[in-house]
Write a protein that holds these residues in place. Sequence first.
Motif, PDB file in Angstrom:
ATOM      1  N   LEU A   1       9.341 -25.963 -16.730  1.00 49.83           N
ATOM      2  CA  LEU A   1       9.610 -26.015 -15.295  1.00 49.83           C
ATOM      3  C   LEU A   1       8.294 -26.094 -14.531  1.00 49.83           C
ATOM      4  CD1 LEU A   1      11.881 -22.848 -15.389  1.00 49.83           C
ATOM      5  CD2 LEU A   1      12.776 -25.162 -15.224  1.00 49.83           C
ATOM      6  N   PRO A   2       8.137 -27.048 -13.615  1.00 48.26           N
ATOM      7  CA  PRO A   2       6.931 -27.042 -12.780  1.00 48.26           C
ATOM      8  C   PRO A   2       6.963 -25.855 -11.820  1.00 48.26           C
ATOM      9  CG  PRO A   2       8.472 -28.723 -12.016  1.00 48.26           C
ATOM     10  CD  PRO A   2       9.048 -28.156 -13.279  1.00 48.26           C
ATOM     11  N   THR A   3       5.816 -25.211 -11.653  1.00 48.33           N
ATOM     12  CA  THR A   3       5.740 -24.069 -10.746  1.00 48.33           C
ATOM     13  C   THR A   3       4.879 -24.361  -9.525  1.00 48.33           C
ATOM     14  OG1 THR A   3       3.951 -23.177 -12.120  1.00 48.33           O
ATOM     15  CG2 THR A   3       6.194 -22.359 -12.527  1.00 48.33           C
ATOM     16  N   THR A   4       3.747 -24.989  -9.727  1.00 52.07           N
ATOM     17  CA  THR A   4       2.886 -25.470  -8.650  1.00 52.07           C
ATOM     18  C   THR A   4       2.406 -26.857  -9.055  1.00 52.07           C
ATOM     19  OG1 THR A   4       0.939 -24.434  -9.670  1.00 52.07           O
ATOM     20  CG2 THR A   4       2.117 -23.139  -8.004  1.00 52.07           C
ATOM     21  N   PRO A   5       1.841 -27.636  -8.118  1.00 48.65           N
ATOM     22  CA  PRO A   5       1.379 -28.979  -8.496  1.00 48.65           C
ATOM     23  C   PRO A   5       0.414 -28.937  -9.682  1.00 48.65           C
ATOM     24  CG  PRO A   5       1.401 -28.757  -6.113  1.00 48.65           C
ATOM     25  CD  PRO A   5       1.713 -27.397  -6.665  1.00 48.65           C
ATOM     26  N   GLY A   6       0.752 -29.690 -10.735  1.00 48.35           N
ATOM     27  CA  GLY A   6      -0.098 -29.776 -11.909  1.00 48.35           C
ATOM     28  C   GLY A   6       0.064 -28.651 -12.897  1.00 48.35           C
ATOM     29  N   ARG A   7       0.992 -27.738 -12.664  1.00 46.11           N
ATOM     30  CA  ARG A   7       1.165 -26.593 -13.562  1.00 46.11           C
ATOM     31  C   ARG A   7       2.624 -26.484 -13.983  1.00 46.11           C
ATOM     32  NH1 ARG A   7      -1.458 -20.944 -11.941  1.00 46.11           N
ATOM     33  NH2 ARG A   7      -3.302 -22.228 -12.384  1.00 46.11           N
ATOM     34  N   THR A   8       2.846 -26.231 -15.285  1.00 45.16           N
ATOM     35  CA  THR A   8       4.186 -26.143 -15.863  1.00 45.16           C
ATOM     36  C   THR A   8       4.342 -24.819 -16.599  1.00 45.16           C
ATOM     37  OG1 THR A   8       4.372 -28.541 -16.141  1.00 45.16           O
ATOM     38  CG2 THR A   8       5.810 -27.176 -17.495  1.00 45.16           C
ATOM     39  N   LEU A   9       5.464 -24.164 -16.382  1.00 35.97           N
ATOM     40  CA  LEU A   9       5.841 -22.969 -17.132  1.00 35.97           C
ATOM     41  C   LEU A   9       6.716 -23.424 -18.285  1.00 35.97           C
ATOM     42  CD1 LEU A   9       5.913 -19.789 -17.182  1.00 35.97           C
ATOM     43  CD2 LEU A   9       8.047 -19.979 -15.897  1.00 35.97           C
ATOM     44  N   ILE A  10       6.284 -23.137 -19.515  1.00 34.42           N
ATOM     45  CA  ILE A  10       6.989 -23.631 -20.688  1.00 34.42           C
ATOM     46  C   ILE A  10       7.106 -22.502 -21.704  1.00 34.42           C
ATOM     47  CG2 ILE A  10       4.802 -24.552 -21.595  1.00 34.42           C
ATOM     48  CD1 ILE A  10       6.435 -26.743 -23.017  1.00 34.42           C
ATOM     49  N   GLY A  11       8.275 -22.390 -22.339  1.00 38.56           N
ATOM     50  CA  GLY A  11       8.440 -21.318 -23.305  1.00 38.56           C
ATOM     51  C   GLY A  11       9.817 -21.280 -23.924  1.00 38.56           C
ATOM     52  N   ALA A  12      10.040 -20.242 -24.729  1.00 37.45           N
ATOM     53  CA  ALA A  12      11.314 -20.049 -25.424  1.00 37.45           C
ATOM     54  C   ALA A  12      11.595 -18.553 -25.467  1.00 37.45           C
ATOM     55  CB  ALA A  12      11.273 -20.636 -26.831  1.00 37.45           C
ATOM     56  N   SER A  13      12.378 -18.071 -24.511  1.00 36.87           N
ATOM     57  CA  SER A  13      12.651 -16.641 -24.399  1.00 36.87           C
ATOM     58  C   SER A  13      13.881 -16.259 -25.215  1.00 36.87           C
ATOM     59  CB  SER A  13      12.895 -16.271 -22.932  1.00 36.87           C
ATOM     60  OG  SER A  13      13.297 -14.918 -22.810  1.00 36.87           O
ATOM     61  N   PRO A  14      13.876 -15.063 -25.825  1.00 41.87           N
ATOM     62  CA  PRO A  14      15.087 -14.597 -26.507  1.00 41.87           C
ATOM     63  C   PRO A  14      15.993 -13.752 -25.628  1.00 41.87           C
ATOM     64  CG  PRO A  14      13.280 -13.135 -27.035  1.00 41.87           C
ATOM     65  CD  PRO A  14      12.723 -14.188 -26.091  1.00 41.87           C
ATOM     66  N   GLU A  15      15.574 -13.454 -24.367  1.00 44.45           N
ATOM     67  CA  GLU A  15      16.214 -12.358 -23.622  1.00 44.45           C
ATOM     68  C   GLU A  15      16.934 -12.816 -22.361  1.00 44.45           C
ATOM     69  OE1 GLU A  15      15.224  -7.863 -21.952  1.00 44.45           O
ATOM     70  OE2 GLU A  15      13.630  -9.114 -22.785  1.00 44.45           O
ATOM     71  N   LEU A  16      18.262 -12.652 -22.354  1.00 44.51           N
ATOM     72  CA  LEU A  16      19.071 -12.872 -21.162  1.00 44.51           C
ATOM     73  C   LEU A  16      18.961 -11.652 -20.253  1.00 44.51           C
ATOM     74  CD1 LEU A  16      21.340 -14.410 -19.567  1.00 44.51           C
ATOM     75  CD2 LEU A  16      22.967 -13.074 -20.934  1.00 44.51           C
ATOM     76  N   LEU A  17      18.502 -11.877 -19.009  1.00 46.29           N
ATOM     77  CA  LEU A  17      18.512 -10.785 -18.035  1.00 46.29           C
ATOM     78  C   LEU A  17      19.941 -10.515 -17.580  1.00 46.29           C
ATOM     79  CD1 LEU A  17      16.983  -8.768 -16.263  1.00 46.29           C
ATOM     80  CD2 LEU A  17      16.763 -10.592 -14.545  1.00 46.29           C
ATOM     81  N   VAL A  18      20.618 -11.562 -17.070  1.00 50.36           N
ATOM     82  CA  VAL A  18      22.008 -11.402 -16.649  1.00 50.36           C
ATOM     83  C   VAL A  18      22.643 -12.772 -16.466  1.00 50.36           C
ATOM     84  CG1 VAL A  18      21.508 -11.378 -14.142  1.00 50.36           C
ATOM     85  CG2 VAL A  18      23.512 -10.152 -15.030  1.00 50.36           C
ATOM     86  N   SER A  19      23.934 -12.843 -16.756  1.00 53.40           N
ATOM     87  CA  SER A  19      24.718 -14.043 -16.457  1.00 53.40           C
ATOM     88  C   SER A  19      25.985 -13.616 -15.733  1.00 53.40           C
ATOM     89  CB  SER A  19      25.074 -14.815 -17.735  1.00 53.40           C
ATOM     90  OG  SER A  19      25.993 -14.083 -18.526  1.00 53.40           O
ATOM     91  N   ARG A  20      26.487 -14.529 -14.908  1.00 53.11           N
ATOM     92  CA  ARG A  20      27.765 -14.316 -14.235  1.00 53.11           C
ATOM     93  C   ARG A  20      28.607 -15.559 -14.384  1.00 53.11           C
ATOM     94  NH1 ARG A  20      29.797 -14.383  -8.005  1.00 53.11           N
ATOM     95  NH2 ARG A  20      30.800 -16.265  -8.830  1.00 53.11           N
ATOM     96  N   ARG A  21      29.849 -15.372 -14.793  1.00 53.17           N
ATOM     97  CA  ARG A  21      30.818 -16.463 -14.826  1.00 53.17           C
ATOM     98  C   ARG A  21      32.117 -15.914 -14.253  1.00 53.17           C
ATOM     99  NH1 ARG A  21      32.341 -20.462 -19.886  1.00 53.17           N
ATOM    100  NH2 ARG A  21      33.841 -21.749 -18.750  1.00 53.17           N
ATOM    101  N   GLY A  22      32.450 -16.338 -13.038  1.00 52.36           N
ATOM    102  CA  GLY A  22      33.574 -15.729 -12.341  1.00 52.36           C
ATOM    103  C   GLY A  22      33.247 -14.273 -12.058  1.00 52.36           C
ATOM    104  N   ASN A  23      34.111 -13.379 -12.491  1.00 49.03           N
ATOM    105  CA  ASN A  23      33.841 -11.950 -12.286  1.00 49.03           C
ATOM    106  C   ASN A  23      33.304 -11.263 -13.542  1.00 49.03           C
ATOM    107  OD1 ASN A  23      36.134 -11.900 -13.855  1.00 49.03           O
ATOM    108  ND2 ASN A  23      37.247 -10.426 -12.576  1.00 49.03           N
ATOM    109  N   LYS A  24      32.934 -12.045 -14.552  1.00 50.82           N
ATOM    110  CA  LYS A  24      32.425 -11.489 -15.804  1.00 50.82           C
ATOM    111  C   LYS A  24      30.893 -11.499 -15.797  1.00 50.82           C
ATOM    112  CE  LYS A  24      36.540 -10.838 -17.344  1.00 50.82           C
ATOM    113  NZ  LYS A  24      37.081  -9.439 -17.335  1.00 50.82           N
ATOM    114  N   VAL A  25      30.326 -10.339 -16.079  1.00 53.29           N
ATOM    115  CA  VAL A  25      28.877 -10.151 -16.048  1.00 53.29           C
ATOM    116  C   VAL A  25      28.407  -9.724 -17.437  1.00 53.29           C
ATOM    117  CG1 VAL A  25      26.997  -8.783 -15.065  1.00 53.29           C
ATOM    118  CG2 VAL A  25      28.889  -9.542 -13.609  1.00 53.29           C
ATOM    119  N   VAL A  26      27.301 -10.326 -17.885  1.00 53.23           N
ATOM    120  CA  VAL A  26      26.710  -9.990 -19.187  1.00 53.23           C
ATOM    121  C   VAL A  26      25.206  -9.821 -19.009  1.00 53.23           C
ATOM    122  CG1 VAL A  26      26.331 -10.709 -21.570  1.00 53.23           C
ATOM    123  CG2 VAL A  26      28.472 -11.299 -20.428  1.00 53.23           C
TER     124      VAL A  26
END
Length: 401
Positions: free
Chosen positions: A191-216
């Motif tokens: 993901l670009p963050t500022t001009p000329g700079r990219t944030l790149i990686g592979a995280s194992p950790e979900l902070l939170v998801s929401r689908r309808g009223n279901k939260v994980v």
Amino acid sequence: MSTAPQVATHVTTAEQAHPVVGAATALLAAYTPGERFLATPTRTLLTDGVHAEVPHDERPLPERVATTLAAARRAGINEPYVVGAVPFDHTAPAALTVPETLRTAPPLAADPLIALPTETPDPAGWQLRPVPSPEEYGAGVAAAVDRMWRGDFSKVVLARTLELTAPTPLDLPAMLQRLARRDPNGYTFALPTTPGRTLIGASPELLVSRRGNKVVANPLAGSTPRSDDLAEDVRRAAALLESAKDLHEHSVVVDGVHQALATFCTDLSVPPRPTLVRTAAMWHLSTTVTGTLTDPDASALELACALHPTPAVCGTPTATAREVIRETEPFDRGFFTGVVGWGDANGDGEWVVTIRCAEAEERGLRLYAGAGVVAASDPAAETAETGAKFRTFLNAVGVEL
């Protein structure tokens, strides 16, 4: 920035019972620097162009995002998404945009072609500089432990960086391919963050998801490096499940997540003991927390902002841990230990803890890795743990630490 009405093109196949072979890996192959790629265990996303940027002002971030998404819908984007990154410091500008076009596919792990090998990276010519040095990092851990024994605070997450310089311009698409194919069940992003700079990686950790009223939420805390020897790898995993130090560190994080989500959810389910999550480089203690949303207007991003930063990336008490981080780390974390993800105009979304990542510029990479420090921590062990966490990204560029 485009002001004319745009109609987003969606190739939404994530709900199909039989995902198309090659759909997700085709999006991975189509990534070019400057666009936004995000792969999660539920979908693969690739953006093209920017319809609107989420502004930085005094309003809460979820409000700014909701306003931007509503404006995009009025402008003709039928299903607007916001995609991007939020920094560790919540007062710093986020890098969130509504794309002109969003292509989606099933998750990478569902695409059989993800198992195909990638080209081996050329390790020649890389220059490495640790900031701080391993010795300075260990001294910072020791000082934090001393303060914990005095009762100042109970946990802090201390990070260090590796600055890598390449002899030629970086090949970000190739790095992204290697990250995604090495851990296809995780959360891979560029993901670009500022001009000329990219944030790149592979995280194992979900902070939170929401689908309808279901939260994980899926907090991870407590880690040990993987081993190439199967018997030793199993031994390390079993030892992690019984480690009093790691179980304590993990319980602090789970309690923090539980308390934060209790404001928004009913029927919260918190397993009494953690399980294990593995990546190619690490074993992690993992707890999956689930709940039912009580307020339908609370978006996934609002939940993420209420959770962030968890004790898994900051410490506890939060204010004291932040101060220790500022005093100890000789660098600005930027987007490291922030969040990356997506959200839609209905409030659904997935937001991921920004770890196992690097900030990339033309020929330079800054890698980040942190370790949770508690009173029982050993400075040498925490230094070794951060070194092991660097392996996720070092493998993508072919460099040995």
